[in-house]
Write an enzyme that holds these catalytic residues in place. Structure first.
Site, PDB file in Angstrom:
ATOM      1  CB  ALA A  94      -1.510   4.515  -1.952  1.00  0.00           C
ATOM      2  N   GLY A 139      -2.224   2.120  -7.181  1.00  0.00           N
ATOM      3  CA  GLY A 139      -3.623   2.495  -7.337  1.00  0.00           C
ATOM      4  C   GLY A 139      -3.905   3.267  -8.611  1.00  0.00           C
ATOM      5  CD  GLU A 142      -5.069  -1.504  -7.169  1.00  0.00           C
ATOM      6  OE1 GLU A 142      -5.362  -2.625  -6.721  1.00  0.00           O
ATOM      7  OE2 GLU A 142      -4.817  -0.514  -6.433  1.00  0.00           O
ATOM      8  CD  GLU A 162      -0.173  -1.788  -5.446  1.00  0.00           C
ATOM      9  OE1 GLU A 162      -1.182  -1.124  -5.726  1.00  0.00           O
ATOM     10  OE2 GLU A 162       0.462  -2.454  -6.298  1.00  0.00           O
TER      11      GLU A 162
END
Length: 275
Positions: A94, A139, A142, A162
Site C-alpha cells: 500500500a 498488498g 496479495e 499489515e
C-alpha cells in the site's frame, strides 16, 4: 524480439495500438508488452513506479485495472506475466503516504477497488504468473497470491506485514494465503507479520520456484518466462471453451436435445432426427 505496447488513454485494442513516444511509456506506471517470435502468446505487465517502489497508489491501481480490462478481451493473451521494472522490488504494498491523506470514506472506497483488482487478477481467463525479483510486502504479496503461479528470487522478501503497521490484510490476503498454505500457518504469518525469503517461501509452498538472483536482478523473471513458455502449448483452453459455448448454444433449441432427455427419463433408446 519484443513488441512494446504503451498504456495510453483512450485505449484502443491492444493489437492495434502503438506507442506515441518513449516518454509516454516512461510516464506510465503500468506498461504492457506482448512478446513475439517463439514467445508469442505471452504478455507481460510491467509495474514501473520507482519513486514509490511500486506502491499501490491510485494511479497505479487505475492503470492496472485498465490494463486487465483490455487484456481480458484479447484472445491472443495465453499467459500473463507480472513483473517489476524497479530493481529489487516486486511491489512494496500500500501507498501509506497517499492513504494518510484520504478520509475514512475514501480509504474504504479505495480498499474496495484494491480488492476488486485482486479479484480481476484471480479471475483472469489465462494463466497468470508473478515474477518476484524483490520485495513483495502487504498488498504486493496479495497481488502475487492472486496469480495462479509465483516464482521468486531466493533473496526476495515477502510477507503480509499489515499487522506491524496497525492494519489488516485488506485485498484478499486473509482468504488466499490460507488456501495456499493452510489455515494454521497462514494465521501465524499474518498475526506475526513475519517476512520470508524466497527460499523459505518455496519450502512452505508459497511460491512454485525459488531461484538464485543474478547480477541483473531479474532471475525470477527469467524463470517465470521459461515457465510461461512451458505452459503456452497447453493453454488454448480459452478458445476451446468459447467454441464449446457456441456449439452448446446451437444445441439448446434442437428437437434432438429434448428427445435425448426424454429418452433418458423414460429409459429407452433415443430416436434422433437430426433437427
Amino acid at each position: 524480439m519484443l513488441r512494446v505496447l504503451c498504456l495510453l488513454r483512450p485505449w484502443r485494442p491492444l493489437r492495434a495500438r502503438g506507442c506515441a513516444s518513449d516518454g509516454a511509456a516512461r510516464g506510465s506506471e503500468i506498461q504492457v508488452r506482448a512478446l513475439a517470435g517463439p514467445d508469442q502468446g505471452i504478455t507481460e505487465i510491467l509495474m514501473n513506479r520507482p519513486s514509490a517502489r511500486n506502491a499501490l497508489g491510485n494511479v497505479f491501481v487505475s492503470e492496472l485495472l485498465e490494463s486487465l480490462a483490455q487484456l481480458r478481451e484479447d484472445w491472443q493473451v495465453r499467459v500473463l506475466l507480472f513483473r517489476s521494472g524497479v530493481k529489487g522490488v516486486f511491489c512494496a504494498g500500500a501507498d501509506l503516504k497517499e492513504r494518510e491523506q484520504m478520509s475514512e470514506a475514501e480509504v474504504g472506497v479505495f480498499v474496495q477497488r484494491l480488492r476488486g483488482l485482486m479479484n480481476d487478477i484471480a479471475a483472469f481467463p489465462a494463466p497468470t504468473i508473478a515474477a518476484m525479483d524483490g520485495f513483495a510486502l502487504g498488498g504486493g504479496l496479495e497481488l502475487a497470491l492472486a496469480c495462479d503461479l509465483r516464482v521468486a528470487a531466493s533473496s526476495a522478501v515477502m510477507g503480509l506485514i499489515e499487522t506491524t503497521r496497525g492494519l489488516l490484510p485488506g485485498a484478499g490476503g486473509t482468504q488466499r494465503l490460507p488456501r495456499c498454505l493452510g489455515v494454521a500457518l497462514a494465521k501465524e504469518l499474518i498475526f506475526t507479520g513475519r517476512r520470508l525469503s524466497g527460499t523459505e517461501a518455496h519450502a512452505l509452498g508459497l511460491v512454485n520456484h525459488a531461484v538464485a538472483q543474478n547480477e541483473e536482478g531479474h532471475a525470477a523473471y527469467q524463470r517465470a518466462r521459461a515457465l510461461a513458455r512451458e505452459i503456452l502449448p497447453q493453454v488454448d483452453i480459452a478458445s476451446g471453451m468459447a467454441i464449446e459455448g457456441m456449439c452448446y448454444a446451437q444445441n439448446i433449441p434442437t428437437r434432438d436435445r429434448l428427445e435425448g432427455m426424454a429418452a433418458f427419463r423414460e429409459k429407452r433408446p433415443p430416436k434422433f432426427v437430426g433437427k
